[in-house]
Design an enzyme around this catalytic site. Structure first.
Site, PDB file in Angstrom:
ATOM      1  CG  PHE A  41      -1.956  -0.946   1.317  1.00 41.17           C
ATOM      2  CD1 PHE A  41      -3.190  -0.710   0.733  1.00 41.17           C
ATOM      3  CD2 PHE A  41      -1.742  -2.158   1.954  1.00 41.17           C
ATOM      4  CE1 PHE A  41      -4.194  -1.653   0.785  1.00 41.17           C
ATOM      5  CE2 PHE A  41      -2.742  -3.108   2.014  1.00 41.17           C
ATOM      6  CZ  PHE A  41      -3.974  -2.860   1.427  1.00 41.17           C
ATOM      7  CG  ASP A  42       0.686   5.913  -1.475  1.00 42.48           C
ATOM      8  OD1 ASP A  42       1.778   6.323  -1.052  1.00 42.48           O
ATOM      9  OD2 ASP A  42      -0.312   6.630  -1.616  1.00 42.48           O
ATOM     10  CB  CYS A  43       0.627   5.355   3.813  1.00 40.68           C
ATOM     11  SG  CYS A  43      -0.231   5.783   5.345  1.00 40.68           S
TER      12      CYS A  43
END
Length: 234
Positions: free
Chosen positions: A11-13
């Protein structure tokens, strides 16, 4: 796409799990008002967007310093110098940025089926503050501080390869999940990774705080929220 064939999700956050645009606007907007600028949040985010990416592409510096320098350059563009106090305020703001309302529940549901990995353009302390909101159970956390660079560069993805090896997961078992076409879906295509676009700006025009994609990108599925994605994946 059969989502159940994957063993891990990266995941990108910020923009995907954490509402970074609201976090940025919470500082940019009161600064603009104090300077007598009649600009909307969207206009401020647009002015800011290219400066952060440009600073990140230069000599490596920690994310609070990236934020501060991008803010100073935004102010110069708008004809209003940014004081050291305002620059420091934005640099220290990451732990205060709110999670999207659906992120915590979605991550908890996804963790029941997949190993979860963070692939983020922030510093370790910044993400630690954000995870107090997310309460995520992550198998690995890869930050810009860990790899000495910022997406869309390759640093995170080389570290991701090493992480997958340590977790015993084949690259074919990984799905990348992100909002930013510029930071994540351009390099995902370059790296040959399948990806899901969490289109948080589906109902908004323009690119907001994220630059327009500067290279070829693709994604395999699109959802408007993490909640929608978790419904499909679990």
């Amino acid at each position: 796409m059969d989502l159940t064939k994957f063993q891990a999700l990266s995941f990108d956050c910020y923009g995907t799990l954490i509402d970074w645009e609201s976090g940025l606007a919470a500082v940019l907007s009161p600064w603009a008002r104090s300077e007598g600028l009649s600009l909307s949040d969207e206009e401020l985010l647009l002015a800011y967007s290219t400066h952060e990416a440009a600073v990140e592409a230069e000599t490596f510096r920690l994310y609070p310093d990236v934020l501060a320098e991008a803010f100073r350059r935004t102010g110069a563009q708008l004809g209003r110098p940014v004081s050291a106090e305002w620059a420091a305020r934005l640099g220290a703001s990451v732990p205060d940025w709110p999670a999207f309302p659906d992120s915590t529940d979605a991550l908890a549901r996804l963790a029941s089926r997949y190993q979860l990995i963070i692939l983020s353009n922030v510093h370790r302390a910044g993400f630690a503050g954000s995870n107090k909101w997310l309460r995520g159970d992550f198998a690995a956390i890869i930050t810009a501080e860990d790899v000495g660079g910022y997406k869309p560069a390759e640093n995170h993805f080389r570290a991701l390869d090493t992480t997958l090896d340590s977790l015993g997961i084949e690259r074919s078992g990984l799905l990348h999940v992100a909002q930013s076409l510029f930071h994540d879906h351009v390099p995902a295509r370059r790296e040959g990774l399948p990806s899901v676009w969490i289109n948080r700006r589906r109902d908004k025009p323009g690119w907001g705080a994220t630059p327009q994609p500067s290279g070829d990108f693709s994604y395999d599925l699109e959802f408007g929220s993490m909640g929608e994605f978790a419904d499909a994946a679990v």
